[in-house]
Design an enzyme around this catalytic site. Sequence first.
Site, PDB file in Angstrom:
ATOM      1  NE  ARG A 238      -4.284  -1.340   0.025  1.00 34.03           N
ATOM      2  CZ  ARG A 238      -4.437  -2.431  -0.712  1.00 34.03           C
ATOM      3  NH1 ARG A 238      -3.423  -2.859  -1.461  1.00 34.03           N
ATOM      4  NH2 ARG A 238      -5.582  -3.093  -0.714  1.00 34.03           N
ATOM      5  CD  GLU A 267      -2.981   3.864  -5.140  1.00 34.28           C
ATOM      6  OE1 GLU A 267      -4.123   3.340  -5.230  1.00 34.28           O
ATOM      7  OE2 GLU A 267      -1.960   3.222  -4.840  1.00 34.28           O
ATOM      8  CG  HIS A 286      -3.456  -0.066  -6.233  1.00 27.09           C
ATOM      9  ND1 HIS A 286      -3.845   0.628  -5.112  1.00 27.09           N
ATOM     10  CD2 HIS A 286      -3.534  -1.377  -5.879  1.00 27.09           C
ATOM     11  CE1 HIS A 286      -4.150  -0.198  -4.136  1.00 27.09           C
ATOM     12  NE2 HIS A 286      -3.970  -1.436  -4.577  1.00 27.09           N
TER      13      HIS A 286
END
Length: 312
Positions: A238, A267, A286
């Site tokens: 993360r 993000e 991601h």
Amino acid sequence: MVTEPKILVTCKQMQVELPRHQERIESLGYELLVPELKGQQFSSEELSDLIPGVVGFIAGDDELDEAFFKTAGDLKILVRWGIGMDSVDHRAAAAAEVVVRNTPGVFGAEVADMAFAYILNLARGINVIDESIRSGDWPKFEGFTLAGQTIGIVGFGAIGREVAARAAGFGMNVLAFDPFVSQDRVPTNVQLSTLEALLSSSRFTVLTCPLTPETNHLMDQKAFARMPSDSYLVNVSRGPVVDEEALIQVLETGGIAGAGLDVFEVEPLPQNSALRNFPNVVLGSHNGSNTREGVARASSKAVDFLLSELGH
């Protein structure tokens, strides 16, 4: 007039897979709500407009905070698609009597594959060569051999174990740091280590740990100072596990050789992020878990968990 209870699906990957499960869900008397996701996530305010009448919810990277749960009066079960649970306010969920599940253990191989994609790219300059050839050059990038190098894995759960298995195939020395794992629970090719020793000894430090209060900004200025100048950071966990300001500083000063980043503190990565300026940083979106097989596996589990909690 009696209305059907609703199932809300906001996770984009689950939405792609939903046609395989739609008949099963609707045959049990549920109405499916599948709103279009235009960005990375739905805000709690947007979710609050969708949640009335919803008893089951399969969520993605949405803002699942206290404000959301206060509006979720009908909600019984929330399934966080995937393995990350850091976006959920668990206290608020408990206060609202909402059961929260995720789909653990479904992406170990996929995320480990992605970690090694970053490792290989950093070691051999694949992205640099590709860009150069497209501009008309014919570069001879001198990389280095992975065999004999040390890889340090921070977090030795399902993903960390898969990274270690791949590292063994490349002939690498494997260190791991995980305060919840003992030496008798790791493969013989893996040596448990302190975080400090791992950082100072590894050519590649790979982050595969969950985001918790203890791991938030685990990689800070002090941590980066322990890493050798020829070492690399790979983050497939993360974004907030890494203090990005500290990372930018150590990259600017040459304190480490580069990084592979699949995740970020914010993000999508902001346009003005200095991380965009480093040729020795490989950027992702991601997307480490996103394979056809992984999506199908996680989606089946999500639906199974959701319907089970609803009594089916």
